[in-house]
Each structure stands twice: as structure tokens, then as C-alpha cells.
Design an enzyme around this catalytic site. Sequence first.
Site, short mmCIF file in Angstrom:
data_model
loop_
_atom_site.label_atom_id
_atom_site.label_comp_id
_atom_site.label_asym_id
_atom_site.label_seq_id
_atom_site.Cartn_x
_atom_site.Cartn_y
_atom_site.Cartn_z
N HIS A 356 0.81 -1.23 0.00
CA HIS A 356 0.00 0.00 0.00
C HIS A 356 0.83 1.27 0.00
CE1 HIS A 356 -3.91 -1.99 0.95
NE2 HIS A 356 -3.11 -2.88 1.52
N LYS A 544 -8.26 13.67 4.68
CA LYS A 544 -7.39 12.49 4.63
C LYS A 544 -6.37 12.65 5.76
CE LYS A 544 -6.37 13.71 0.29
NZ LYS A 544 -6.62 12.42 -0.34
N ARG A 545 -5.58 11.59 6.04
CA ARG A 545 -4.54 11.74 7.05
C ARG A 545 -3.60 12.88 6.66
NH1 ARG A 545 -4.21 7.97 11.25
NH2 ARG A 545 -2.48 9.28 11.90
N LYS A 550 0.90 14.22 0.99
CA LYS A 550 -0.47 14.51 0.56
C LYS A 550 -0.65 16.01 0.30
CE LYS A 550 -2.36 10.57 3.17
NZ LYS A 550 -3.03 9.69 2.22
N THR A 652 -8.48 6.59 -1.78
CA THR A 652 -9.81 6.02 -1.92
C THR A 652 -10.87 7.09 -1.64
OG1 THR A 652 -9.49 5.15 0.32
CG2 THR A 652 -9.35 3.58 -1.49
N LYS A 656 -14.79 8.19 -3.25
CA LYS A 656 -16.00 8.54 -2.48
C LYS A 656 -16.53 9.90 -2.93
CE LYS A 656 -13.92 5.79 1.10
NZ LYS A 656 -12.99 5.79 2.25
C1 26Q Z 1 3.60 0.68 10.31
C2 26Q Z 1 4.54 0.38 11.29
C3 26Q Z 1 4.40 0.83 12.59
C4 26Q Z 1 3.29 1.59 12.92
C5 26Q Z 1 2.36 1.89 11.95
C6 26Q Z 1 2.52 1.44 10.66
C7 26Q Z 1 1.50 1.78 9.64
C8 26Q Z 1 0.15 1.78 9.93
C9 26Q Z 1 -0.79 2.11 8.96
C10 26Q Z 1 1.89 2.10 8.35
C11 26Q Z 1 0.95 2.43 7.40
C12 26Q Z 1 -0.39 2.43 7.69
C13 26Q Z 1 -1.43 2.79 6.73
C14 26Q Z 1 -1.21 3.00 5.44
C15 26Q Z 1 -2.27 3.40 4.52
O1 26Q Z 1 -3.38 3.70 4.93
N1 26Q Z 1 -1.98 3.44 3.21
C16 26Q Z 1 -2.98 3.83 2.23
O2 26Q Z 1 -3.63 2.66 1.77
C17 26Q Z 1 -4.72 2.99 0.93
C18 26Q Z 1 -5.43 1.69 0.57
O3 26Q Z 1 -4.67 0.97 -0.34
C19 26Q Z 1 -4.26 3.76 -0.30
O4 26Q Z 1 -5.39 4.16 -1.03
C20 26Q Z 1 -3.45 4.97 0.11
O5 26Q Z 1 -2.90 5.60 -1.05
C21 26Q Z 1 -2.34 4.58 1.07
O6 26Q Z 1 -1.67 5.73 1.54
#
Ligand code: 26Q
Length: 820
Positions: A356, A544-545, A550, A652, A656
Amino acid sequence: MKFDAEKFRENLAARLRRQYGKDISQANRHDLFDAVSASVQEIIMPAWMATRSQYEKNPTKQVYYLSAEFLMGRALSNNLINLGIKDEVIEVLKGMNINFNLIEDEEPDAGLGNGGLGRLAACFLDSLATLDYPGHGYGIRYQYGMFEQRIENGYQVEHPDNWLKHRDPWEVKRSDLAVTVKFGGEIKYGKTPDGQDRFYIANAEEVIATPYDMPIVGFDTNTVNTLRLWQASSPDGFDLQLFNDMRYNEAVFKQNEAENVSRVLYPNDSGPQGKALRLKQQYFFCSASLQDLVHHFVNNYGTDFAKFPELHAIQLNDTHPVVAIPELMRILMDEYGMGWNDAWSIIEKTFAYTNHTILAEALEKWDIQIFQSLLPRIYQIVEEINRRFLIELRAKFPNDYERQNRMSIIHNGKIYMAWLAIYAGFSVNGVAALHTDLLKNVELKDWYELYPKKFNNKTNGITQRRWLCSSNPELSEFITKRIGHGWEKDLTLLKGLEKYVDDNESLEELIAIKRHNKDKLVEYLKHKQNEFLDPESIFDVQVKRLHEYKRQLLNVLHIMYLYNRLIKDPSFNPPPRTFIFGAKSASGYRRAKSIIKLINTVAERINNDRRVGGKLRVVFIENYRVSVAEKIFPAADVSEQISTAGKEASGTSNMKFMVNGALTLGTMDGANIEIFEEAGKENGFPFGLSTEEIQKMEEEHTYNPQQYLERNPALAEVVEQLIDGTYDPSHQIFKELHDSLVYGVEGQRPDVYYVLADFDLYAKAQEKVAEAYKDKMSWAKKALINIANSGKFSSDRTIEDYVRDIWKVKKVVVADEDIK
Ligand code: 26Q
């Protein structure tokens, strides 16, 4: 679904009596939410049981989606819609003098995810059930989900999200299926009670994993799948001896330590990761889930594991659950006595991995020390996997030592979880066409050269049940009035709306619906935040985050620029605009937090400057989350998707917005490209440097932000305003943001995300937006064309793609007769 109003009413009253000792007139909103939900759960139950028994009866392959995050949001309205009984229940409640909307708002969001990746998992579960595929989620029942964000003095302040304060009416605790997960200890080799030589762990720390099941109700079908979330607890309870000695803290120490494993969701920090507790969470839910699957398999089919891959497809949602791979090896070898090769042949047919992210720093790596001391036997297995992999690799690239080192699953003192997933699994997929291309050609180039056939694309999608049926009932009715039902399960039918793009009556109605949804958002913000928005203005939204890539910063700098223009040039008369933001920053991500402070500071200034004369307003929506998103998308005119090209894997929220008739203002990044492709570029506002242009500058080191400042004095002015006292008399708060753009800080290049390079192109695209909005009918036509062409972005399509290319599962239909 047949609905018995009388029975529902009785059930509800009985619930209130039993659970709260109240009758309807005495019950408060929360009591009512709980009792209504419990009554709905009772309607779900027979279909849930029937689905399970159909799966038991038909030994067919099932999908297990392993994910550290499931961002489910609220369940009540969604379940009612998927059951097809929402109107009926609202009617019954009305008859009892109960306002459904108020009840609905009592439900806390199940915020067990950070953002896109977690919400994608939730949309996938909805689509799997709706399409009658046997597919389930496995994750963690965090006691505290995504933090609650409050804005104090313009700053983000995090508060714990105690979503389980009251009981969760949707979950079912399955104590009978609890398992033990072991950490630490020493590896021993010796005889089991039945005389076989095996590895085992002595003196491990044991944690109990107890599953809580939530029903995943399909739309217009009897299928109800399961989301199984694991909760951690101590096998020993608290220490009564210590307690009697009045050593109270020590008495509960072990209990707390075990419970900490599922205590809280980790933020997707941008900084260095590798916290031991995070690894503990990952192993905890992966081990529990695999034990669960293997126990179930052994109970039904015995220990002939050759059949295992025929019955299980395990999808790894990013690297977070990759430790499931060596864990299954351990279970098969150490608990069932299998040899390495037999066990490995099962692994290779079972696991598939989704990537991702393209940010190299976000690829998960674990320090050997941390990993080995927490999971000694698992580490040993990973070493052996790597030893065998390196033999394979050396045979292919005998003299390429550089490559052998880069690709080694263990190197530089770390374990590369993505490498493990790619080597062990049979499929690696990206989440949008561009993203998958970049994985193949840049980020995972080495791996693509080694295993080209493993790589494939699965463009993300969203479920229209939540993001259209539930959140935008008026637009749903507009659609159904024109093309009938059916689009709820086949979003490509929206194409039928193209007949109406020149029908003035339809366009007027679409405008009225958008206006009404804007009114509702205005009302919400008035009550929640004391903000007064003008529904006549363009609602330009970025939710978004908060992440530098971004580029919320690009958005604010442009707002500052518009403000300067409005003040200086009274003849500048664009249509009134409201810029709406919603974003959480990881608590440790300092620069993201300053961007939130900047948005709020700029908002405060502009919203209180009478010279602006209602032409510009900036709003930061506090505590953005799924339930708030459901109010925002239907009210948006412009969808801001402005990431640096090549950095947003998919996005995503862009989808929406699109199904809700907002026009995309976006870079050629992630799924934006596919959105412009489907809707036509002329029905959106594409802008910005391309991935190739950025790659070129990156390779040739030719990017010089200074040039852009010299060429564009208006841009230089806003950048200077970050530190010249215009927004902050101390000159300090935004200094790091300023310096990161202009000079580069902490050894970084200046403006890593090309904000200044894209500014002019963005401002020009924004001018086109303003110009286009002046013609209401032509704008509405573009909106309708977007809606009509959003069919591709249903998660139903995504799931069908996964099923066809990766999972190869078959539908299992639950007939009405199967329900008892
Ligand atoms: C990793 C290690 C330690 C702590 C946290 C994490 C961690 C947690 C969540 C790393 C990444 C995430 C989330 C990532 C995320 O939401 N990515 C998004 O995924 C979407 C679905 O595929 C995409 O549409 C987005 O582009 C992408 O940013």
C-alpha cells in the site's frame, strides 16, 4: 429479508427491560441505541448461523483477510440497509416516538484503523459478503482505536478513543475459541509426550487471545460473514498473594502487561518505527488467527495439510501481518511434525501480499535484536527461509553480490518484512495501475525481475452501500428514479445516467440535492464547532490523514495567496469559496502537526477579516472519522487530491467524492489517473508535474525551489509570510515548515514533495475551478458525468478482480430455506 414489526417492537421493549430495567419512556438515547442494535443483531443471527453452517457443509476455499486495521465506522444504519429493513425500522421507531437519527448518533465509530488501508479492509468485507464469497477478516480488538482529535488553540491534542466504554452490541465473545500466544523464552529441542523430536519453547511469556466476532452483513443476500478480532489477556489473572500483602500495583502487573498487547492502535507514524509492542501486536493476532484456522482444519479434515491451500487463501494487508508466514511454518513443523519442504509448499500456495505504499521509509523492517528476543523460534525459521532463498538467488545472479545483499531478507541488522512476503507468497499486488507500475519498475524492481509472474494490479474500490446508499439517500433516490435499482450491487449500471447529462430537469435536481447536503453539513458544523458556512459557496474539500506527501501545505499556501490577492485587489471577484479540511496527524509527526496549526491559524485570520467579505472561508473539521466523512462527501463540490505524483499509492477518498458528484482537482497520481480516465479529463481539473518529470529531477538533482520563488513573487510572499510575523508574531511556529521548503532541514533536500514546483500549476487549476463554477448547469453536468462513470471504483469490482486472479474462491449462496 422479511421484517416482523410487531416482533421487533416486543424485542426492543424486552431488551430495555432486561438490560436496563426501563420502559421506553424512561430510556435515554444510549439505552435506545443499544436495545435497537441488539434487536437488529437478533435479526442478523439466524442468517449468520446459516452462513456458517453452509460453509461447514460445503468444504470450499475461503478467504482470510489478515489486517492490523479494520476501520469499520458505525454499524447500525449500514446493517439496516444491507438487511433491507431500514425504512421499516425507522417507521416502527417513529410509532414509538423515537427519532432514529438521534439513536444513530449514539453509536461510537469502530475506529480500529488509521485511514485508507483500514477503511479498504472494511469495504472489502462488505463486498465479499454482498457478493456471496466466503471471506472473513482477522484483526485486533483494540481497546482504544484511532485517537480522538481536539483542536486547542489551533493545535491538535490527542485524547484516548474509549469506544468500548459501553458494551458493543455487535460483538459476540467466543471464549470457547481462545488460544495461547507465546513470547520470548528459550528454544529447546526434545521429545514430545508421544515420543517425537520437535522444537519447542520453554519459559515463554503466555498471553491469552480471545476472539470477538462481528457479523458482516451482505446487501440483499442471506450471507453474513465474520470479522474476528482478538483481545489479549493474562492466563494468570491478578496475583492474590501480592494483593493480600497490599502490593496492589505488583498484583496486577502481569495482567496489565498482557492486556497491553491489544490496548491501543498504533499511528502510521512517518518517523522511525520498530517498537517492540507493535511487533507483539502483529505476532499476537497472526499467531491466534493461524492457530484458529489450523485447529478448525484439523478438526474437520485431520492432519493431511496438503489440502490446506485448497481451502484457504490468506491475504496479507501490507507487511503488518507478514509474521503469519513463519508462524504457519512453526505450527506445521513444531506442532504437527511436518518436514520443511512439505510445510513450505503449503506456504507458497496460501499467502498473497498487498503493498500500500511507495515511500521507501515506510517499508517495515525489524531490528534483529528486538525480533529475536521476542520471537526466538520465529526468527530461527526466518533465517532458514532466507538461507534457502539466498541459494536460489545466487543461482540466478551468481556474480551480483550487490543484489544478493539488497534482496537478502535479513541484512544491515534488520528483517525486511516485504521481502519475506514477496518470496514466500504467490502474489504481490499494488493498489492502482500507476502504483503497480512503480512497484515493478522502481521500488520492487529487483523482485519483479526475479518473480515477474507474482506481480499484479488491483485498483482499490469503495463500497457504494456505505458511501452512497447510506450516506447520500437523496442522491440514491435520484439515481434509482432514473435507472431503477440494481446499481447497489452493480455500480457500472450508473453508466445509464449518461442519458440525463443534457436533461435540465435532472441537472436542476442534482444541484438541489447537493445544496441540501451542503445545508446539512452547515447545520452539523454550526452545532458541533460553532462554524457558520455559506452553502452558496464552493465547498472545496481535502479530507485524509495529514502527511507531507499529501500536500495539505500546498492547499494552505494557495489559500494564503488568494487572501493576499483579495486584500490587495478589490476588483478580484472570484465566486465565494469555503476550503474545508479534515485530518489527523500521527502524534509524533511534528511537521504534520505544524501544518494543522497553520491551517487553523490561517482560518482564524481569514474568517475574522471583514475585508474578505464572505469570499473566502477556511474550516478545519475536528476529529475527522468515518461517521463524519459520511456527512462530508455528499456535500463536496471539489475533491482535493493533490499528492506529489508517484507518492499516493491509490487514494480512496477520491472515489468517495466521485460517486457523490464532486469534481476532482488532482495530480496524475494513484487512482486519480484512473478517475480522469473514466470521467474524462475535461470533467475534472488535472494539474501538476508528472511522475516522470519528478523522477527526472530526482535523478539529475536539478530541482531548485529557489527558482520558483524568484519566478513567482506572489509565491515568495506567502512563503515569507510563514515567518515574517503575518500569521505568528513569534516568528517561530512555522519556521521549520518554511525552512523545509526553502533550505531543507535535518539533512533533507529542500521541498522534498515539490510543493513550490507545483504551486503555479495548482493555482491555475484553481482558477479554472472558480471559472467553471460560475456556470452552475455546466458544473452539474460534469458532476453527473463523474457519477455515471464511477462504476469501476466499487470495491465489488476490486473483489471480483482478487477472486479471479488471486483467491479463486467460489460463491456460496445461502438459501432462504437454509435459515432456521
Ligand atoms: C507501520 C509500522 C508501525 C506503525 C504503523 C505502521 C503503519 C500503519 C498504517 C503504516 C501504514 C499504515 C497505513 C497505510 C495506509 O493507509 N496506506 C494507504 O492505503 C490505501 C489503501 O490501499 C491507499 O489508497 C493509500 O494511497 C495509502 O496511503
